[in-house]
Design an enzyme around this catalytic site. Structure first.
Site, PDB file in Angstrom:
ATOM      1  N   GLY A   1     -16.406   5.186  -2.558  1.00  0.00           N
ATOM      2  CA  GLY A   1     -17.807   5.038  -2.958  1.00  0.00           C
ATOM      3  C   GLY A   1     -18.430   6.296  -3.544  1.00  0.00           C
ATOM      4  O   GLY A   1     -19.642   6.332  -3.789  1.00  0.00           O
TER       5      GLY A   1
ATOM      6  N   ASP B   1     -12.490   4.260   5.128  1.00  0.00           N
ATOM      7  CA  ASP B   1     -11.568   3.258   5.672  1.00  0.00           C
ATOM      8  C   ASP B   1     -12.178   2.497   6.848  1.00  0.00           C
ATOM      9  O   ASP B   1     -12.807   3.080   7.725  1.00  0.00           O
ATOM     10  CB  ASP B   1     -10.286   3.934   6.161  1.00  0.00           C
ATOM     11  CG  ASP B   1      -9.451   4.440   5.001  1.00  0.00           C
ATOM     12  OD1 ASP B   1      -9.985   4.533   3.875  1.00  0.00           O
ATOM     13  OD2 ASP B   1      -8.275   4.751   5.217  1.00  0.00           O
TER      14      ASP B   1
ATOM     15  N   ASP C   1      -5.922   5.300  -5.530  1.00  0.00           N
ATOM     16  CA  ASP C   1      -6.612   5.931  -4.402  1.00  0.00           C
ATOM     17  C   ASP C   1      -6.782   7.442  -4.619  1.00  0.00           C
ATOM     18  O   ASP C   1      -5.798   8.188  -4.665  1.00  0.00           O
ATOM     19  CB  ASP C   1      -5.763   5.643  -3.144  1.00  0.00           C
ATOM     20  CG  ASP C   1      -6.439   6.081  -1.871  1.00  0.00           C
ATOM     21  OD1 ASP C   1      -7.568   6.590  -1.940  1.00  0.00           O
ATOM     22  OD2 ASP C   1      -5.821   5.907  -0.806  1.00  0.00           O
TER      23      ASP C   1
ATOM     24  N   GLU D   1     -20.017   9.137  -5.744  1.00  0.00           N
ATOM     25  CA  GLU D   1     -20.819   9.110  -6.977  1.00  0.00           C
ATOM     26  C   GLU D   1     -21.189   7.679  -7.370  1.00  0.00           C
ATOM     27  O   GLU D   1     -21.148   7.319  -8.544  1.00  0.00           O
ATOM     28  CB  GLU D   1     -20.075   9.809  -8.128  1.00  0.00           C
ATOM     29  CG  GLU D   1     -19.783  11.268  -7.880  1.00  0.00           C
ATOM     30  CD  GLU D   1     -21.042  12.098  -7.651  1.00  0.00           C
ATOM     31  OE1 GLU D   1     -22.039  11.881  -8.345  1.00  0.00           O
ATOM     32  OE2 GLU D   1     -21.010  12.961  -6.750  1.00  0.00           O
TER      33      GLU D   1
ATOM     34  N   ASP E   1       0.859  -1.192   0.000  1.00  0.00           N
ATOM     35  CA  ASP E   1       0.000   0.000   0.000  1.00  0.00           C
ATOM     36  C   ASP E   1       0.889   1.233   0.000  1.00  0.00           C
ATOM     37  O   ASP E   1       2.058   1.187  -0.407  1.00  0.00           O
ATOM     38  CB  ASP E   1      -0.958  -0.061   1.212  1.00  0.00           C
ATOM     39  CG  ASP E   1      -2.264   0.668   0.969  1.00  0.00           C
ATOM     40  OD1 ASP E   1      -2.273   1.903   1.109  1.00  0.00           O
ATOM     41  OD2 ASP E   1      -3.282   0.031   0.630  1.00  0.00           O
ATOM     42  N   ASP E   2       0.384   2.331   0.507  1.00  0.00           N
ATOM     43  CA  ASP E   2       1.074   3.619   0.459  1.00  0.00           C
ATOM     44  C   ASP E   2       2.445   3.573   1.160  1.00  0.00           C
ATOM     45  O   ASP E   2       2.656   2.749   2.040  1.00  0.00           O
ATOM     46  CB  ASP E   2       0.184   4.645   1.169  1.00  0.00           C
ATOM     47  CG  ASP E   2       0.464   6.053   0.697  1.00  0.00           C
ATOM     48  OD1 ASP E   2       1.390   6.241  -0.092  1.00  0.00           O
ATOM     49  OD2 ASP E   2      -0.270   6.957   1.132  1.00  0.00           O
TER      50      ASP E   2
HETATM   51  C1  GLA Z   1      -6.615   5.799   2.130  1.00  0.00           C
HETATM   52  C2  GLA Z   1      -7.145   4.425   1.736  1.00  0.00           C
HETATM   53  C3  GLA Z   1      -6.476   3.383   2.627  1.00  0.00           C
HETATM   54  C4  GLA Z   1      -4.974   3.446   2.473  1.00  0.00           C
HETATM   55  C5  GLA Z   1      -4.467   4.850   2.757  1.00  0.00           C
HETATM   56  C6  GLA Z   1      -3.002   5.016   2.417  1.00  0.00           C
HETATM   57  O1  GLA Z   1      -6.993   6.166   3.400  1.00  0.00           O
HETATM   58  O2  GLA Z   1      -8.536   4.378   1.838  1.00  0.00           O
HETATM   59  O3  GLA Z   1      -6.957   2.090   2.300  1.00  0.00           O
HETATM   60  O4  GLA Z   1      -4.630   3.050   1.165  1.00  0.00           O
HETATM   61  O5  GLA Z   1      -5.197   5.828   2.027  1.00  0.00           O
HETATM   62  O6  GLA Z   1      -2.519   6.284   2.674  1.00  0.00           O
END
Ligand code: GLA
Length: 730
Positions: A524, A545, A478, A526, A402-403
């Site tokens: 989610g 989240d 994202d 639109e 992920d990030d």
């Molecule tokens: C958003 C996404 C999470 C995650 C974070 C990473 O909040 O919804 O699932 O990927 O960014 O920064």
């Protein structure tokens, strides 16, 4: 005045405060005139009350009168306690100008910035502190810093209290992970200096039969830093309910708590080979195949095929399938797994065409455990554990970063660069593929990601090409930073302006000579489920989240998915966010999921019914037996992976009882009977046959216990926040 204060009732409750955006140390001074400040509700973030989301600093001031009567009522008289709920993201708290507490680290402080929006804020001051003005006006000033929206105080009214001995006491429960001798502990914790003693009573019941197994009574005492702990062995296959009550000796006051230690329902897998994955796999013509046959059973095991289509290869040691097929069509072949306990085989079909993700993706994502502290080493440790602990034998295959893998600046040629935590993405991709696993990555259509790392804006083509060169199989895209670039006000009112960045990236992904699962993440907006297919997405996040609480899981799973079943289908799935079982924490500090065992059974059952992405969010290197039992029940997973691809519908909502069901490809029906309330419920399936459209019951299978149930007795006890998950044939 903007405060409410009881005269002697405890605690004092404050629901509103004076508020000013900005920052000045002067604002902690009790003397300044705050009467022209705004009035804000302290239980809701400032954004929800008209304060611009871009606000970084803000101060709250609350006036209150602590009374001598409050002091007299306390049998402890040790501290005055300020319960401020929670604060987004960092705070400093001043009582009459003097700093009394701080959580997190603001920009400008020594040390790195640290946001702590989820930590409850409770601060104490000794009652003999000269700074407290008894029976007079006092000022509590809260300096808040919010890095990004939302910001400020939230999570309840402010409470001010002079606690009694019992108020410092809590009962907590924990258990050891030891497989051989499982035990659980009940602890009496005391947060104050003065010791407490009294009697602890435990009543232990078998929750499924309602029978009391034992009663225990013990004299105990605890002081700050020295809890009283009672440890008891138990049988993990039993669902126990522990009722604990502590009576404080001096005051006779009591506290109590209930607990169910982790219990295991999934029967042990046989030692002989057993196939656990869906028998189909979708791939586009010519795209490289990375797939692993999920087979449980003793190792070593040999996995082969007598009639494997030309162009494909199976690594017999680990069941990794590789190669490619250039021509569209269905390729069916037999896969055979052999070990010294026996042999099993499965007919398997590769569907070469325009559709991938014929069943929801299963795998792991780094976010719910490591948050921004993810590194290549941590990713590899989880991937290795996915194999070593047998999860790969159940179809878990995606390993998604992920990030926080991106460097602060792009390379001179504009290509994306990795930061020092990810030394070699291509090597990571190869390493995963050799093991039959798949490699996932994360970016944003915006300039920055949610974590403040570089996004793909204006570099979409380059990034798609880079992902291809690294062997990426999954992109989570994202929205986050795109909000800064979201064209203009008029455009924002159109759905097209939400679709645009996703369509753009889709075009570049499809130009790559490999299949990249396209995972939309825009919470989610639109009604993304209505146009996810249009941008050729394979899944779309349907909500904000998730976090590891019942409230979050309930809202996301039960409330927000109820109307979305028409939109899920093979190749395109509703994504209610990643799993919150095992050790999670969104940082280097991991903890056990705060969901109770029953809530975790509910979580996995519901996600299976919802045909949801099954992305495990915990550190797999620290997986315990209970979590393995949740994730590796082949009959439960088969519901999630059913090739008909129909998402469950909520058929019954009857008070705290909800029944969700989905049709399965073999003509049967998976049914989850959920109790979303806090009391035991007995539910008779026969009472809902009409509503469920069931005519008769030929067979009923308890999916967690993997056991047939009688069709003439369909009355089930469903535990609080728990589930009875069954499969029914008519
Ligand atoms: C958003 C996404 C999470 C995650 C974070 C990473 O909040 O919804 O699932 O990927 O960014 O920064």
């Amino acid at each position: 005045m903007a405060f409410a204060a009881g005269v002697c009732a405890q605690p004092l409750t404050i629901s509103t405060a004076w508020f000013k955006a900005g920052d000045s140390k002067e604002w902690s001074n009790p003397q300044i005139d705050d009467s022209a400040w705004k009035t804000l509700d302290v239980s809701r973030t400032w954004d929800s009350q008209g304060i611009p989301s871009s606000t970084k600093f803000g101060w709250y001031r609350m006036h209150f009168t602590p009374t001598k009567a409050m002091l007299e009522q306390s049998d402890l008289k040790e501290v005055i306690e300020f319960d401020l709920g929670t604060i987004d993201d960092v705070d400093e708290v001043y009582l009459n100008g003097k700093l009394i507490g701080k959580t997190g680290n603001m920009p400008g402080d020594t040390g790195a910035y640290a946001a702590m929006f989820y930590v409850p804020r409770k601060y104490t001051v000794p009652v003999n502190d000269k700074n407290i003005k008894w029976d007079a006006d006092n000022v509590l000033a809260v300096r808040c810093y919010s890095d990004n929206a939302p910001g400020g105080m939230f999570g309840g009214n402010v409470k001010i209290n002079v606690p009694s001995r019992i108020d410092g006491c809590t009962l907590s429960f924990s258990e050891t992970d030891s497989t051989n001798k499982p035990s659980y502990s009940v602890s009496l914790n005391n947060t104050y200096k003065s010791p407490v003693s009294g009697t602890l009573k435990l009543e232990i019941t078998d929750a499924e039969t309602g029978k009391v197994i034992s009663n225990i009574e013990k004299k105990i005492s605890a002081r700050d830093g020295k809890p009283a702990i009672i440890t008891l062995p138990y049988d993990r296959s039993k669902c126990l309910r522990i009722k604990a009550q502590f009576t404080e000796a001096k005051s006779g006051k009591t506290i109590s708590g209930n607990y169910t230690p982790k219990y295991i329902l999934t029967p042990e897998a046989p030692a002989a080979p057993r196939f656990n994955t869906a028998p189909v796999y979708g791939v586009r013509p010519g795209s490289p195949i990375h797939f692993r046959f999920g087979v449980s059973g003793d190792r070593p095991m040999k996995i082969t095929s007598p009639d494997l289509p030309a162009g494909l290869e199976i690594n017999p040691e680990n069941g990794a399938l590789s190669g490619s097929l250039a021509k569209e069509g269905d390729y069916t072949f037999t896969v055979v797994a052999t070990n010294d306990k026996g042999e099993a085989s499965q007919q398997f079909t590769i569907k070469v065409g325009n559709r991938i993700a014929l069943t929801p993706p299963m795998g792991w994502n780094s976010w719910n455990c490591w948050g921004l502290s993810v590194s290549q080493d941590k990713v590899m440790a989880s991937a290795q554990a996915l194999i070593d602990k047998g999860l790969a034998d159940y179809g878990y295959a995606y390993i998604n970063v992920d990030d926080a893998w991106e460097a602060p600046a792009r390379n001179a040629d504009g290509t994306i660069a990795v930061n020092e935590k990810f030394p070699d993405m291509k090597a990571l991709g190869d390493w995963l593929h050799e093991r039959g696993l798949k490699f996932g990555i994360y970016s944003s259509p915006g300039d920055y990601t949610c974590g403040g790392y570089l996004g793909s804006l204006d570099h979409e083509k380059q990034d798609a090409e880079t992902y291809n060169s690294w062997g990426v199989d999954y992109l989570k895209y994202d929205w986050c930073g795109y909000v800064h670039k979201h064209v203009n006000e008029a455009d924002k009112k159109t759905v097209a302006s939400y679709v645009r960045p996703y369509l753009l990236m889709e075009g570049y992904l499809r130009e790559q000579p490999r299949d990249i699962f396209y995972s939309l993440c825009q919470y989610g907006m639109e009604d993304v489920w209505k146009w996810g297919d249009f941008v050729d997405a394979n899944s779309w996040r349907t909500t904000g989240d998730i976090t590891d609480t019942w409230e979050s899981m309930y809202d996301i799973g039960f409330v927000q998915q109820a109307d979305l079943y028409p939109y899920a289908h093979p190749g395109g799935w509703n994504d209610p966010d990643m799993l919150i079982v095992g050790k999670v924490g969104w940082s280097n500090n991991l903890r056990d999921s705060r969901l109770t065992p029953d809530e975790q059974y509910t979580h996995i059952s519901l996600w299976s019914l919802l045909a949801a992405n099954m992305l495990i969010g915990c550190d797999l290197a620290q997986l315990d037996d209970f979590t393995i039992n949740l994730l590796c029940n082949n009959e439960v997973n088969a519901v999630n992976q059913d090739i008909l691809g129909k998402q469950a519908k909520r058929d019954v909502e009857d008070g705290d009882i909800q029944i969700w069901s989905r049709p399965l490809s073999d003509g049967s029906r998976a049914i989850g009977i959920f109790n979303v309330g806090t009391e035991d419920k007995t539910v008779n399936l026969k009472d809902y046959m009409g509503t469920l459209g069931l005519k008769n019951l030929k067979s009923i299978r308890d999916l967690w216990r993997q056991k047939d149930l009688p069709t003439d007795d369909t009355s089930y006890l469903v535990l609080p926040h728990g589930v009875k998950f069954i499969k029914v044939t008519e």
